[in-house]
Design a protein around this motif. Structure first.
Motif, PDB file in Angstrom:
ATOM      1  N   GLY A   1      -3.169  -7.010  -3.189  1.00 40.83           N
ATOM      2  CA  GLY A   1      -2.393  -5.854  -3.958  1.00 40.83           C
ATOM      3  C   GLY A   1      -0.919  -6.595  -3.786  1.00 40.83           C
ATOM      4  O   GLY A   1      -0.406  -7.142  -2.582  1.00 40.83           O
ATOM      5  N   GLY A   2      -0.289  -6.452  -4.800  1.00 39.75           N
ATOM      6  CA  GLY A   2       1.193  -6.791  -4.613  1.00 39.75           C
ATOM      7  C   GLY A   2       2.056  -6.078  -5.636  1.00 39.75           C
ATOM      8  O   GLY A   2       1.634  -5.553  -6.728  1.00 39.75           O
ATOM      9  N   ALA A   3       3.363  -5.948  -5.523  1.00 41.39           N
ATOM     10  CA  ALA A   3       4.458  -5.226  -6.382  1.00 41.39           C
ATOM     11  C   ALA A   3       5.584  -6.051  -6.225  1.00 41.39           C
ATOM     12  O   ALA A   3       6.086  -6.600  -5.139  1.00 41.39           O
ATOM     13  N   THR A   4       6.286  -6.276  -7.269  1.00 41.29           N
ATOM     14  CA  THR A   4       7.665  -6.732  -7.340  1.00 41.29           C
ATOM     15  C   THR A   4       8.652  -5.579  -7.820  1.00 41.29           C
ATOM     16  O   THR A   4       8.332  -4.955  -8.948  1.00 41.29           O
ATOM     17  N   LYS A   5       9.733  -5.326  -7.206  1.00 37.45           N
ATOM     18  CA  LYS A   5      10.501  -4.095  -7.620  1.00 37.45           C
ATOM     19  C   LYS A   5      11.895  -5.072  -7.718  1.00 37.45           C
ATOM     20  O   LYS A   5      12.412  -5.827  -7.310  1.00 37.45           O
ATOM     21  N   ALA A   6      12.556  -4.704  -8.712  1.00 38.15           N
ATOM     22  CA  ALA A   6      13.924  -5.182  -9.381  1.00 38.15           C
ATOM     23  C   ALA A   6      14.974  -4.074  -9.211  1.00 38.15           C
ATOM     24  O   ALA A   6      14.798  -3.047  -9.482  1.00 38.15           O
ATOM     25  N   PHE A   7      15.909  -4.495  -8.499  1.00 38.26           N
ATOM     26  CA  PHE A   7      17.196  -3.404  -8.187  1.00 38.26           C
ATOM     27  C   PHE A   7      18.236  -3.614  -9.037  1.00 38.26           C
ATOM     28  O   PHE A   7      18.515  -4.709  -9.614  1.00 38.26           O
ATOM     29  N   SER A   8      19.228  -2.641  -9.085  1.00 39.01           N
ATOM     30  CA  SER A   8      20.330  -2.628  -9.991  1.00 39.01           C
ATOM     31  C   SER A   8      21.360  -3.659  -9.674  1.00 39.01           C
ATOM     32  O   SER A   8      21.969  -4.021 -10.352  1.00 39.01           O
ATOM     33  N   ASP A   9      21.304  -4.117  -8.410  1.00 40.19           N
ATOM     34  CA  ASP A   9      22.403  -5.291  -8.077  1.00 40.19           C
ATOM     35  C   ASP A   9      21.522  -6.740  -8.384  1.00 40.19           C
ATOM     36  O   ASP A   9      22.217  -7.524  -8.120  1.00 40.19           O
ATOM     37  N   GLY A  10      20.392  -6.752  -9.089  1.00 43.25           N
ATOM     38  CA  GLY A  10      19.912  -8.148  -9.543  1.00 43.25           C
ATOM     39  C   GLY A  10      18.995  -8.541  -8.527  1.00 43.25           C
ATOM     40  O   GLY A  10      18.322  -9.676  -8.900  1.00 43.25           O
ATOM     41  N   SER A  11      18.660  -8.172  -7.401  1.00 43.93           N
ATOM     42  CA  SER A  11      17.770  -8.480  -6.420  1.00 43.93           C
ATOM     43  C   SER A  11      16.336  -8.092  -6.717  1.00 43.93           C
ATOM     44  O   SER A  11      16.263  -7.255  -7.541  1.00 43.93           O
ATOM     45  N   LYS A  12      15.375  -9.026  -6.217  1.00 45.91           N
ATOM     46  CA  LYS A  12      13.849  -8.738  -6.408  1.00 45.91           C
ATOM     47  C   LYS A  12      13.246  -8.767  -5.039  1.00 45.91           C
ATOM     48  O   LYS A  12      13.462  -9.667  -4.288  1.00 45.91           O
ATOM     49  N   LEU A  13      12.383  -7.679  -4.969  1.00 49.70           N
ATOM     50  CA  LEU A  13      11.399  -8.009  -3.558  1.00 49.70           C
ATOM     51  C   LEU A  13      10.177  -7.817  -4.206  1.00 49.70           C
ATOM     52  O   LEU A  13       9.600  -6.945  -4.744  1.00 49.70           O
ATOM     53  N   THR A  14       9.428  -8.773  -3.578  1.00 50.65           N
ATOM     54  CA  THR A  14       7.919  -9.042  -3.853  1.00 50.65           C
ATOM     55  C   THR A  14       7.334  -8.952  -2.866  1.00 50.65           C
ATOM     56  O   THR A  14       7.542  -9.578  -1.792  1.00 50.65           O
ATOM     57  N   LEU A  15       6.089  -7.808  -2.715  1.00 51.56           N
ATOM     58  CA  LEU A  15       5.166  -7.699  -1.495  1.00 51.56           C
ATOM     59  C   LEU A  15       4.007  -8.082  -1.789  1.00 51.56           C
ATOM     60  O   LEU A  15       3.347  -7.616  -2.829  1.00 51.56           O
ATOM     61  N   HIS A  16       3.172  -8.883  -1.011  1.00 53.79           N
ATOM     62  CA  HIS A  16       1.741  -9.171  -1.282  1.00 53.79           C
ATOM     63  C   HIS A  16       0.895  -8.977  -0.035  1.00 53.79           C
ATOM     64  O   HIS A  16       1.418  -9.557   0.805  1.00 53.79           O
ATOM     65  N   LEU A  17      -0.302  -8.317  -0.032  1.00 55.41           N
ATOM     66  CA  LEU A  17      -1.182  -8.112   0.827  1.00 55.41           C
ATOM     67  C   LEU A  17      -2.532  -8.419   0.762  1.00 55.41           C
ATOM     68  O   LEU A  17      -2.938  -8.261  -0.432  1.00 55.41           O
ATOM     69  N   SER A  18      -3.192  -9.157   1.122  1.00 50.83           N
ATOM     70  CA  SER A  18      -4.568  -9.414   1.186  1.00 50.83           C
ATOM     71  C   SER A  18      -5.459  -9.386   2.432  1.00 50.83           C
ATOM     72  O   SER A  18      -4.936  -9.464   3.528  1.00 50.83           O
ATOM     73  N   TYR A  19      -6.564  -8.907   2.411  1.00 53.02           N
ATOM     74  CA  TYR A  19      -7.538  -8.702   3.273  1.00 53.02           C
ATOM     75  C   TYR A  19      -8.789  -9.171   3.151  1.00 53.02           C
ATOM     76  O   TYR A  19      -9.405  -9.158   1.849  1.00 53.02           O
ATOM     77  N   THR A  20      -9.422  -9.850   3.939  1.00 58.31           N
ATOM     78  CA  THR A  20     -10.792 -10.695   3.822  1.00 58.31           C
ATOM     79  C   THR A  20     -11.495 -10.215   4.954  1.00 58.31           C
ATOM     80  O   THR A  20     -11.220 -10.243   6.327  1.00 58.31           O
ATOM     81  N   ASP A  21     -12.716  -9.972   4.572  1.00 59.23           N
ATOM     82  CA  ASP A  21     -13.642  -9.667   5.581  1.00 59.23           C
ATOM     83  C   ASP A  21     -14.965 -10.492   5.258  1.00 59.23           C
ATOM     84  O   ASP A  21     -15.426 -10.267   4.094  1.00 59.23           O
ATOM     85  N   MET A  22     -15.417 -11.275   6.347  1.00 60.04           N
ATOM     86  CA  MET A  22     -16.657 -11.964   6.204  1.00 60.04           C
ATOM     87  C   MET A  22     -17.879 -11.600   7.321  1.00 60.04           C
ATOM     88  O   MET A  22     -17.434 -11.582   8.501  1.00 60.04           O
ATOM     89  N   ASP A  23     -19.121 -11.592   6.969  1.00 55.65           N
ATOM     90  CA  ASP A  23     -20.044 -11.412   8.003  1.00 55.65           C
ATOM     91  C   ASP A  23     -21.222 -12.239   7.382  1.00 55.65           C
ATOM     92  O   ASP A  23     -21.846 -11.842   6.196  1.00 55.65           O
ATOM     93  N   GLU A  24     -21.548 -13.474   7.896  1.00 51.55           N
ATOM     94  CA  GLU A  24     -22.677 -14.217   7.269  1.00 51.55           C
ATOM     95  C   GLU A  24     -23.165 -15.115   8.543  1.00 51.55           C
ATOM     96  O   GLU A  24     -22.743 -15.348   9.326  1.00 51.55           O
ATOM     97  N   ASP A  25     -24.373 -15.706   8.004  1.00 51.85           N
ATOM     98  CA  ASP A  25     -25.004 -16.699   8.726  1.00 51.85           C
ATOM     99  C   ASP A  25     -24.424 -17.959   8.393  1.00 51.85           C
ATOM    100  O   ASP A  25     -23.725 -18.300   7.198  1.00 51.85           O
ATOM    101  N   HIS A  26     -24.908 -19.215   9.172  1.00 55.86           N
ATOM    102  CA  HIS A  26     -24.380 -20.660   8.955  1.00 55.86           C
ATOM    103  C   HIS A  26     -25.279 -21.100   7.951  1.00 55.86           C
ATOM    104  O   HIS A  26     -26.577 -20.940   7.830  1.00 55.86           O
ATOM    105  N   VAL A  27     -24.749 -21.950   7.047  1.00 56.26           N
ATOM    106  CA  VAL A  27     -25.580 -22.670   6.193  1.00 56.26           C
ATOM    107  C   VAL A  27     -26.074 -23.922   6.862  1.00 56.26           C
ATOM    108  O   VAL A  27     -25.898 -24.272   7.866  1.00 56.26           O
ATOM    109  N   GLY A  28     -27.167 -24.561   6.079  1.00 57.06           N
ATOM    110  CA  GLY A  28     -27.985 -25.554   6.668  1.00 57.06           C
ATOM    111  C   GLY A  28     -27.308 -26.844   6.086  1.00 57.06           C
ATOM    112  O   GLY A  28     -26.077 -26.907   5.591  1.00 57.06           O
ATOM    113  N   GLY A  29     -27.730 -28.082   6.756  1.00 59.38           N
ATOM    114  CA  GLY A  29     -27.326 -29.435   6.401  1.00 59.38           C
ATOM    115  C   GLY A  29     -26.123 -29.617   7.346  1.00 59.38           C
ATOM    116  O   GLY A  29     -25.241 -30.694   6.954  1.00 59.38           O
TER     117      GLY A  29
END
Length: 712
Positions: free
Chosen positions: A236-264
């Motif tokens: 998820g992310g958001a960008t906010k523009a402020f009256s002084d011309g500045s901008k703030l962008t925030l981005h957050l990612s979350y990853t969860d993995m639960d698996e076996d190993h592949v062969g080969g």
């Protein structure tokens, strides 16, 4: 562990506080202020679209067209991801010149790539311009679902990024909120049993807030896995523009993995690349054990980008907090019970390996840019301060497993418990760098680029069972480049240096940082808005080299001394006709061990696993009578390599063919069909030798995938 929860809470708290700033009501600002037309996008990190010469931040840290960056740069946009539905990022790097990807076959949990003959997966991986440095198993995994583009800057990059791989940088560019609106839902599956469902949405709130978010759930199966696994990704992310011309962008990612190993994976040389007494291993032969197989990853990455103008300078501050929590239990092959060469009736020797790794990152890159006219020239100035901390708390354990029949494996035997850790401690690396750049334009087409950077690096290992490490390094790196624009043609020449401290291990306490330099000449030709051709030649020298061999629970580190990489790269994206588009990439390397301290007989040889010739050709045809349909056909060539630095064990190359189609079959509906390795060619992705035993990785066989997307 308490510190894990503390870091996670700190990352989330920081993001929450900053997000609260984004949510400030418009009433808190001067309601009479007219913000005008707001551009939310980060220039140089925006979607590529159909552009063949897009702005990029890689190579300059300022938004610069590819043709004006004085090094070879490749950009792969989101559009390619959507068409090819890759399960991993290293799949979309297969058609980039200079990049040898997927060295370890279909490794479902790691993106692997060499650039210009050097492993760049650990110190050459970046995200939004900030390093995703990794050591051992303390890695950060990036799913292609998170990205708008992938950029590859080839050659030394320390003059901008500090300690990094001499081969170059792969910069993952996140899907950032850019003011666009829309929603999409995609379902896909492939012939190996992988299936995924993903959805995304983007929009605006009022005139000054842009958002973007998405989620993906994937079932991972096939490729020799014992049981299906799962992967969940949200962002998820958001960008906010402020009256002084500045901008703030925030981005957050979350990853969860639960698996076996592949062969080969980790298979002996005989039976994989060459025939053994039993013949060849089955496709995706899994040398592990279903009752002793575990891979769990939990990962969070929070990134912010703050932009504003200060006294005529444009300020950009990019900051990040993140963690990756990995636990793994793996039974993997290591040669035969009879040794390197199998005897009749010999079993596959196996090791049992376990690790618990918790890595955290904290980073900040503050930079200022300004354009100044002086003396008949314009100067695009850049100054910056870059800081990062990487911390890895890890424990690794090991035991001898039971052997396995290479022809008819029986997984019923109980495996021993791993013993006490042979690695247990905390590794920390801090880096601070001050850098400057001036790109000078004059005389109706001349462009000169000057870079300088000074870094200090502190490395430590608080070892609970052995010798500690406490080391301090510093380095000055630079780049000088000159280019001349002649209409659509831009030749260039550049020379630069790099450095990279040795591994975070007590054994390297007396080892000087890797260092070296590169000379590169090339030409970039853009005959029209839809075509671009890049040709480059380079000579890259790498000194004080240590080579770590991927060997399950152990890393066999050997000093090579010096390695030289010379080569020629060609990359072309060509609109041949209104209906036909051609893409080509070709790489011809000459990578040579010029000094090997352990064994002088290796000098003049090619380092193991390195493919010196590879390339691809792709054709995309859109019938004029059916513009909603695109048909694709491609060929990839992987040249020969060696399984050892002595160059006594050869690994044959292979031709691989791919096909695909994209069909907008109804309003807002798109189907993407892809077939990789059409002929189901059996080949070896790579081999390498460690502790006298060669390990090989089978290449991926034929895979058919279908994705269907609904946009609304």
């Amino acid at each position: 562990m308490t510190h894990r929860r503390t870091v996670a809470r700190a990352a989330l708290a920081t993001t929450t506080i900053l997000a609260g700033g984004l949510a400030l009501p418009a009433a808190a600002q001067d309601g009479a202020v007219d913000l005008g037309q707001i551009t939310f996008e980060v220039q140089g990190a925006n979607p590529v679209g159909d552009a063949v010469n897009p702005d990029t931040l890689s190579g300059m840290k300022t938004a610069t067209e590819v043709t004006e960056v004085p090094q070879s740069v490749s950009v792969v946009g989101r559009e390619a991801f959507d068409r090819e539905t890759p399960s991993k990022v290293d799949q979309v790097l297969r058609d980039v010149s200079g990049v040898q990807s997927q060295l370890y076959g279909y490794d479902s949990d790691t993106n692997w790539f060499y650039i210009r003959g050097f492993n760049s997966s650990d110190t050459g991986a970046f995200m939004d311009g900030l390093s995703l440095f990794s050591y051992g198993f303390g890695t950060f995994y990036v799913d292609p679902f998170l990205l708008d583009r992938v950029e590859v800057l080839k050659g030394p990059s320390s003059m901008l990024y500090g300690a990094s791989s001499p081969g170059g940088v792969v910069n993952y560019v996140s899907k950032l909120p850019d003011g666009t609106t829309g929603r999409s839902l995609t379902f896909g599956a492939d012939s190996e049993g992988r299936a995924w469902l993903q959805g995304e949405a983007a929009g605006r709130v009022g005139d000054d807030l842009s958002y973007r978010f998405g989620a993906k759930l994937q079932r991972q199966d096939g490729h020799g896995m014992f049981d299906p696994g799962r992967e969940g990704v949200i962002y998820g992310g958001a960008t906010k523009a402020f009256s002084d011309g500045s901008k703030l962008t925030l981005h957050l990612s979350y990853t969860d993995m639960d698996e076996d190993h592949v062969g080969g994976q980790f298979l002996p040389y005989y039976g994989t690349e060459k025939k053994g007494p039993f013949g060849y291993f089955d496709e995706y032969y899994n040398g592990g054990d279903p009752d002793s197989d575990e891979y769990d990853r939990e990962q969070l990455i929070a990134t912010g980008i703050y932009r504003r103008d200060i006294a005529g300078w444009e300020m950009t501050d990019t900051f990040r907090l993140g963690y990756a929590d990995l636990e793994e239990l793996y039974v993997y092959p290591n040669g035969f019970t009879s040794g390197q060469d199998p005897e009749a009736g010999a079993g596959v020797n196996r090791f049992v390996f376990a690790h618990d790794s918790y890595a955290t990152i904290a980073q900040n890159d503050l930079r200022f840019t300004r354009e100044v006219a002086a003396g008949g020239a314009t100067h695009d100035l850049l100054v910056g301060l870059d800081m990062r901390r990487y911390r890895l708390d890890e424990a690794q354990s090991f035991a001898m497993g039971t052997p396995l029949d290479p022809d008819d494996p029986d997984y019923g035997a109980d495996q021993p418990q791993v013993g006490a850790p042979y690695i247990d401690g905390v590794r920390v690396q801090d880096q601070i760098g001050l850098y400057a750049q001036d790109q000078i334009r004059w005389g109706g087409g001349w462009i000169a680029t000057v870079n300088a950077r000074y870094d200090k690096v502190w490395s430590s290992f608080d070892n609970d069972i052995g010798e500690d490490l406490d080391r301090e390094d510093d380095a000055f790196t630079w780049r000088l480049a000159l280019a001349r624009q002649f209409g659509s043609v831009t030749p260039y020449a550049t020379v630069g240096t790099y450095f990279n401290p040795q591994a975070l291990d007590a054994a390297s306490s007396d080892a000087e940082p890797e260092e070296g330099r590169q000379v590169e000449v090339g030409v970039k030709w853009q005959p029209n808005a839809s075509s671009l051709v890049t040709l480059s030649a380079f000579d890259l020298r790498r000194e004080n080299v240590s080579q770590a061999f991927v060997n399950g629970g152990t890393f066999d580190s050997r000093t090579l001394g010096e390695v030289r990489s010379r080569g020629v790269e060609l990359e072309a994206d060509w609109q041949a006709t209104e209906a036909l588009r051609l893409s080509a990439a070709y790489t011809n390397l000459d990578v040579e061990i010029t000094e090997f301290e352990d064994d002088r007989s290796f000098e003049g040889n090619t380092p193991q696993s390195v493919v010196e010739q590879f390339g691809s050709l792709q054709m995309a045809y859109t019938p004029l009578a059916a513009p909603e349909l695109e048909l694709r056909l491609g060929a990839r060539y992987r040249g020969d390599s060696h399984a050892d630095n002595a160059n006594t064990l050869d690994v044959d190359g292979a031709w691989l063919f791919d096909a695909g189609a994209t069909w907008d079959f109804a309003e807002n509906w798109t189907a993407d069909l892809n077939v990789t390795n059409l002929s189901d060619e059996r080949y070896t992705a790579s081999c390498q030798t460690s502790f006298g035993t060669s390990s090989c990785w089978q290449g991926e066989g034929r895979v058919v995938s279908l994705g269907v997307t609904r946009s609304f």
